[in-house]
Design an enzyme around this catalytic site. Structure first.
Site, PDB file in Angstrom:
ATOM      1  N   SER A 220     -19.577  18.620   8.617  1.00 18.83           N
ATOM      2  CA  SER A 220     -20.986  18.534   8.410  1.00 18.83           C
ATOM      3  C   SER A 220     -21.449  17.558   9.606  1.00 18.83           C
ATOM      4  O   SER A 220     -21.598  18.392  10.811  1.00 18.83           O
ATOM      5  CB  SER A 220     -20.849  17.491   7.138  1.00 18.83           C
ATOM      6  OG  SER A 220     -22.508  17.251   6.875  1.00 18.83           O
ATOM      7  N   ASP A 346     -25.783  26.551   1.036  1.00 20.51           N
ATOM      8  CA  ASP A 346     -25.703  25.368   1.200  1.00 20.51           C
ATOM      9  C   ASP A 346     -26.968  24.581   1.190  1.00 20.51           C
ATOM     10  O   ASP A 346     -27.849  24.978   2.257  1.00 20.51           O
ATOM     11  CB  ASP A 346     -24.854  25.066   2.571  1.00 20.51           C
ATOM     12  CG  ASP A 346     -24.675  23.644   2.897  1.00 20.51           C
ATOM     13  OD1 ASP A 346     -25.089  22.711   2.271  1.00 20.51           O
ATOM     14  OD2 ASP A 346     -23.945  23.502   3.813  1.00 20.51           O
ATOM     15  N   HIS A 375     -22.267  22.790  -0.090  1.00 24.18           N
ATOM     16  CA  HIS A 375     -21.650  21.918   1.101  1.00 24.18           C
ATOM     17  C   HIS A 375     -20.470  21.060   1.240  1.00 24.18           C
ATOM     18  O   HIS A 375     -20.119  20.375   0.054  1.00 24.18           O
ATOM     19  CB  HIS A 375     -23.015  20.877   1.394  1.00 24.18           C
ATOM     20  CG  HIS A 375     -22.920  20.129   2.540  1.00 24.18           C
ATOM     21  ND1 HIS A 375     -23.103  20.639   3.849  1.00 24.18           N
ATOM     22  CD2 HIS A 375     -22.588  18.981   2.737  1.00 24.18           C
ATOM     23  CE1 HIS A 375     -23.160  19.685   4.650  1.00 24.18           C
ATOM     24  NE2 HIS A 375     -22.731  18.455   4.034  1.00 24.18           N
TER      25      HIS A 375
END
Length: 411
Positions: A220, A346, A375
């Site tokens: 991320s 996502d 995600h």
């Protein structure tokens, strides 16, 4: 089609066996009830196998990298079967932290100093019991970068360390300033646009083990930071290769998606409160520079970044910061092999913002795009506690680069 039929028969058989053991006497135990359930199950299985379970899209800028991945990292070309009862993006994202296990890891802590007088906490997993690489000086090292509010305690980080342990590798986790319990010594935290701390960490780790193969993996925001670093530094990095997972490619698009009502309710507001809590612990360091009361009233990540992060790092506007933070701008300048896994569903990183055309122009970049996974989700199996698709990609890619990476230069 033959594979699809085989998968359908297998899934139908498993559903039938399950129902035989679980369905109780009564309507659902009658022939009519069982027929209805079996009919629905077969219909769902057909839909799942035809529309949900798909091979990922592999986008590379060079035929050599593509062949290398197909030979040594076959998971990126295999069908990804999301968990049959949880394949939707938000469900995958929300459930992974609660479903997946947290393998026990004993860390060795190290505090290193920065040029501005601050400190960074590194958590080491030395893997001194490695049978594959008993010499610590040449034991492969993987630097792990957690997400926005993450630390070395996140389940996805612990799984990466567990997989690295199986391969005999050493890991070190880069905790962003002020996130893992250490004191802030200067009025500075972190941002995915400012790569100075990451450069310090990479230089430090490499100086300790200059003869060891050195890789990095970012998740991320950690992946955004890693890509921005690679785009800035080019071939000068000591890293041999890198991998990113669920990166937000365009910060504007990410914010816009997360500000949609349902996404704001499920993710944005919670992450904002986590960011506020993180900086409020060090409030005394910022009160002379930033209106902390205004920061604590932020209702979204964008508002937090506008009132705190962009101000702290000297940007004139939030747009200036978000432009500098978006890794899609620097992907063309990456000069080591990088694999980037994203799911096109996502909500943190909308599919329209994934830089497919840019990736096609860089022979060092490979995008692996799954249809589902959310995600940092990528759950698979009936009860995905021990491993995810993301874990398998990480393990195979790390092993491929360390054991066969030399082949890339010969292709």
């Amino acid at each position: 089609m033959q594979r699809l039929a085989m998968d359908l028969r297998m899934l139908s058989r498993e559903l039938s066996l399950y129902l035989e053991h679980q369905v109780q006497v009564g309507f659902f135990g009658s022939g009519v009830g069982l027929s209805l359930i079996l009919g629905f199950s077969v219909a769902y299985a057909c839909y799942y196998l035809s529309s949900i379970a798909k091979k990922p899209q592999l986008v590379t800028g060079g035929e050599s990298f593509s062949r290398f991945l197909q030979d040594h990292c076959p998971v990126v070309t295999e069908t990804y079967y999301p968990t049959v009862w949880c394949w939707e993006s938000r469900g995958q994202t929300l459930l992974r932290p609660f479903i997946t296990s947290k393998p026990p890891v004993q860390y060795r802590n190290e505090l290193i100093k920065t040029s501005d007088g601050g400190q960074i906490l590194l958590d080491w997993f030395d893997n001194d019991n490695s049978k594959s690489y008993m010499d610590a000086s040449t034991r492969p090292t993987i630097l792990l970068l957690p997400g926005l509010t993450g630390t070395s305690k996140e389940s996805y980080i612990l799984h990466m360390i567990h997989l690295s342990e199986e391969l005999g590798y050493r890991c070190v986790v880069f905790n962003n300033r002020g996130t893992a319990g250490e004191n802030l010594l200067t009025p500075r935290t972190y941002s995915c646009a400012n790569t100075e701390d990451l450069e310090t960490v990479i230089h430090h780790v490499h100086s300790l083990y200059p003869s060891a193969p050195f890789l990095a993996a970012g998740v991320s925001m950690g992946g955004m930071l890693l890509l921005n670093y690679l785009g800035k530094i080019g071939r000068k990095t000591p890293l041999k290769a890198a991998a990113t997972f669920s990166v937000g490619w365009n910060t504007f698009a990410c914010s816009e998606s997360l500000e949609k009502p349902l996404n704001w309710l499920l993710f944005n507001y919670y992450l904002t409160t986590c960011l506020q809590s993180s900086v409020n612990k060090h409030r005394h360091m910022f009160v002379k520079l930033i209106d902390m009361d205004h920061v604590m009233k932020a209702k979204s990540i964008r508002e937090f970044d506008k009132r705190f992060t962009s101000v702290l790092f000297g940007y004139q506007t939030i747009d200036d910061y978000y432009t500098d933070a978006s890794p899609n701008r620097r992907l063309k300048s990456v000069e080591i092999p990088v694999l980037c896994l994203n799911s096109v569903d996502d909500v943190f990183s909308p599919s329209h913002a994934i830089p497919i055309e840019t990736a096609k122009q860089n022979p060092n970049v490979a995008l692996v795009l799954t249809s589902y996974g959310g995600h940092i989700g990528f759950l698979e199996g009936i009860w995905p506690r021990q491993s995810t698709y993301m874990d398998r990609v990480f393990k195979q890619f790390a092993q491929a680069m360390i054991e066969h990476g030399h082949e890339l230069s010969n292709m």
